[in-house]
Each structure stands twice: as C-alpha cells, then as structure tokens.
Write a protein that holds these residues in place. Structure first.
Motif: not given
Length: 312
Positions: A95-105, A258-266
């Motif tokens: 979830a951390v990795s997915f969020t970092m990719c989503t925000f370009g980090r 499924v839920a943690p990546p959604i929560g991470g981005v939010l």
C-alpha cells in the motif's frame, strides 16, 4: 567529517607506501539491490511481528498480551527501516509502494520489484516462525491446525475479522487504518513541515505503527498491508490449514488485499490537499526566518548594551 577521515587515511597510507583500493560493489544493478534490501527488511519486520503473535497465542497469555503484539510489529518496523531505509526506503507494505507510485515518488516500473520483494520476505518470515514455533503450535492445538475455534492458530500468520465484523465494516476499517498510516507517513517525511528528526525516522515510524495498533487494531488485526497478509495466508494454506484460510470470515482474504491501497492513496491525498500544497515558497519562508532572527537579535543587542554599561 567523512572527507576529513578519508584524507587522513590517505595521508597515512601514502607515508606507509600502501596502495588504497576502493571496496568492490558486488551488485551494481539497482533493481537487484533494492529488491534484496526490501526483501530483507520485510522479512525482519515480519519475523518479529509474527513471532510476537505466536508467543502470545501459544503461551496462552503467559508470555504477553495484545500490547506485546503491537510492540512486536512496531519495533519490527523500526528495525526494518534501519535495515533498508537508505536503499529501498523500507516500504515493507504494498500500500505504501502503490501510494508512492501514485504521487510520483516512485517509478511505476519499480512497483513489481517492491511487491515481489515484500511477498518473498513475508512468505519466508511465515515459514521461519512456523519452524521456530512448530512444536509450540502443535502442542497448543493438539496437532489440529484450524482457522476458527478456541484453539485456532491461523491467526498467528494472517489477519481475520472479529465475529461481529461485516465485510463492509472490515473494508472501511482497513481503508481508514491505512489512510491514517499514509497521512502520518507523509507528514513525517515532509521537509517543509515538522518531519521526523534525522536519524530518528525508524523510531517515529515504529511509534506510528504502535499507535495504529493500540487504537485501530481490534476489529481485524490492522493488516493495513496487502503483502503482509496474503503471503503468510498462502503459506498457511500450503502448510496444513488448507483452503479455510480463504473461506473464513465470509471470504475475508481479499479485504486486506484491496482496501489498504485505496486507503493509502486517500490518506496521502488528504495530507497533500490540506497541508503540503499550501506550504509557502522557499523565498517567503526565508524572509520569515530572517524577520524572526532580526526580532530575536534586537533584544540581544539591547542586553549587550546594558551589560556594557553595567560593567563600565
């Protein structure tokens, strides 16, 4: 300081006629180095976390309580950050990795490397804890490996919902818990706000995990991490618990996936929208700092004048 030490060593070696050779870099490929570091730090985090659960469950309360599990995972995360922080960033969580990719980090091409490494580390950690606590687990459950019931042991390795928790409630629980994790991680790494002290990042992240555990952990064991949950679950299915690890809790297994990546981005998006996007430009921050310095130096100059007059 580093340059000074290197120059001294160079001078000493030249006087003694010793040839200096740079240390060999055994692995130069970035993907491999990042993958190895991420696997190792995830493995260490999971060994301490799962080990704390195994000790509490098989010891039937004699060797710790729920707080022991919170501390085990929190300190395991802290050790993981020490191990892989400078190489992979020690995400230890898809979830951390997915969020970092989503925000370009983090580049999206690195995402599969992180996920695979985290899955590998988690799976190996589950196998290690099963081997270490093999006799204790079988003594506790009488050799009957079950997912539910009084002597259930599958919960040592993966998370399962409380009897009262619905799938919708559990989904919300995981989204919210992961959102709080990423919101606070964004704050701890925000250099324009109040980031964690240099060198103190592992402790800060560990305390964050501890805080989530003692406040949001009772509903479903606060997985807040897809790779932390699915890899040990697959291990238990192979090791003797069977397909019940996927059927239990009305098919709970997909929720922490499924839920943690959604929560991470939010959570990260909330911090970015309400705080990070509104930081003052560096030039304005610099002027503010200079004004504060001038205000602080004015009374200091007055004190110097008074001191001089008194001394005279």
């Amino acid at each position: 300081m580093k340059d000074f030490v290197e120059s001294v060593e160079l001078g000493v070696s030249q006087r003694e006629g010793v040839n200096i050779t740079q240390p060999k870099v055994w692995i130069k490929n970035e993907l491999v180095r990042v993958g190895l570091a991420e696997s190792l730090c995830t493995y260490v985090m999971m060994v301490f976390g799962l080990g704390s659960v195994a000790q509490v469950v098989t010891g039937e309360g004699a060797f710790g309580q729920y707080l022991s599990i919170n501390l085990g995972f929190a300190l395991g995360v802290a050790m993981g950050v020490h191990i892989g922080g400078k190489i992979s960033g020690a995400h230890m969580n898809a979830a951390v990795s997915f969020t970092m990719c989503t925000f370009g980090r983090l580049a999206w091409k690195m995402f599969p490397v992180y996920v695979f490494s985290q899955l590998l580390g988690s799976f190996l950690a589950a196998g290690t804890i099963y081997a270490v606590y093999y006799e204790a687990i079988h003594d506790y459950c009488g050799g009957n490996l079950t997912v539910t019931g009084v002597k259930a042991t599958a919960g040592i390795f993966a998370t399962y919902p409380a009897p009262y928790l619905s799938l919708l409630g559990g989904f919300i629980d995981q989204v919210f818990g992961t959102a709080m994790l990423l919101l606070c991680l964004m704050a701890l790494s925000d250099q324009k706000n109040k980031p964690a002290a240099v060198g103190g990042e592992p402790v800060a992240v560990g305390l964050l995990v501890l805080l989530i555990g003692i406040s949001l952990g009772s509903n479903s064991g606060y997985a807040i991490n897809p790779t932390r949950d699915i890899a040990p679950r697959v291990f238990t299915a192979i090791a003797g618990w069977g397909a019940d690890v996927f059927r239990s809790g009305n098919g709970w297994w997909w929720v922490p996936l499924v839920a943690p990546p959604i929560g991470g981005v939010l959570g990260a998006g909330l911090y970015k929208a309400l705080v990070e996007m509104h930081h003052q430009p560096l030039s304005e921050q610099g002027r503010g700092v200079m004004q504060e310095s001038e205000e602080e130096s004015t009374p200091l100059e007055k004190q110097k004048t008074i001191c001089a007059d008194v001394c005279v």
